[in-house]
Design an enzyme around this catalytic site. Structure first.
Site, short mmCIF file in Angstrom:
data_model
loop_
_atom_site.label_atom_id
_atom_site.label_comp_id
_atom_site.label_asym_id
_atom_site.label_seq_id
_atom_site.Cartn_x
_atom_site.Cartn_y
_atom_site.Cartn_z
N ASP A 14 0.86 -1.18 0.00
CA ASP A 14 0.00 0.00 0.00
C ASP A 14 0.90 1.23 0.00
OD1 ASP A 14 -2.04 -1.79 0.17
OD2 ASP A 14 -2.83 -1.10 2.10
N ASP A 53 -15.33 -2.73 -1.89
CA ASP A 53 -14.99 -2.48 -0.50
C ASP A 53 -16.27 -2.20 0.26
OD1 ASP A 53 -12.33 -2.51 -1.45
OD2 ASP A 53 -12.43 -0.38 -1.90
#
Length: 239
Positions: A8, A129
């Protein structure tokens, strides 16, 4: 089942967030390309990348870090975060990215997902998500009334390569993945489903694999923290 180690990216560094909150970032390294090379050396078949700044900005922000990773490794990489136009998709694929992940745009402009999947077969995934079964967008900052399964089913005939399903409340929390919800989604659609959020131990991976319907799992913090031994995990999944 494929294990996707996660990198990330925030401000050019490798970080992990807690519950997707940018102000709860832990920095794990300042050389993302070196981290990707370590994952490749360990035997990983894929690398999962997220441009966190890009997810909020709506356009690529950590492009230099991603390009450095692509130049360093030979295994395929997938990227999500800030990819919301055909031009951006085309640019990333030209630069060697094996798969783009479309999240916010899958809710706001599903026609773009369909167009991209037609234009770049096998190279477009949808990132879903969710909090409590409802889809969140724009770096998880905005919650919608769209249900996860409804969104996934709407792309059944689009030629999407995979769905990456993240339970936001599990992400970075080291509490284990939402196996029940992920398995239910995988059984509801024919598109391969990759589990993300909370994968923090070898038993988590085995439980996901043993559903028989989940095609992959993404793990980040657990690998960096040492809670999940990458070599052991890869051997177990191959075995």
């Amino acid at each position: 089942m494929i294990l996707y180690p996660a990198i990330d990216l925030k401000d050019g560094q490798c970080v992990r967030l807690l519950h997707g909150e940018m102000d709860k970032a832990t920095v794990f390294g300042d050389d993302p390309a070196a981290q990707a090379a370590k994952f490749e050396a360990a035997g990983c078949e894929w690398v999962h990348l997220v441009d966190l700044n890009g997810a909020f900005a709506g356009e690529p922000v950590n492009a230099a870090a991603v390009e450095a990773i692509l130049a360093r490794i030979k295994v395929p990489a997938q990227l999500g975060g800030g990819i919301r136009t055909m031009a951006t998709i085309a640019t990333w694929i030209e630069k060697g990215l094996s798969r783009v992940i479309l999240g916010t745009v899958a809710v706001e402009n599903p026609a773009l997902v369909r167009e991209a999947a037609r234009e770049f077969p096998g190279k477009v995934a949808v990132g879903i998500d969710a909090r409590g079964g409802r889809v969140a967008t724009k770096g998880w900052a905005e919650e919608t009334d769209v249900m996860v399964t409804d969104l996934a089913r709407s792309f059944e005939d689009a030629g999407v390569a995979a769905i990456i399903y993240t339970d936001i409340m599990r992400d970075g929390a080291m509490t284990g993945p939402n196996i029940e919800a992920t398995e239910a989604l995988a059984r509801a659609v024919s598109i391969p489903v990759i589990a993300s959020g909370g994968v923090s131990s070898l038993p988590d991976l085995i439980a996901l694999r043993d559903t028989g319907v989940i095609s992959g799992a993404i793990s980040g913090r657990a690998i960096y923290d040492g809670a999940l031994d990458l070599g052991q995990a890869l051997a177990a999944l191959k075995g």
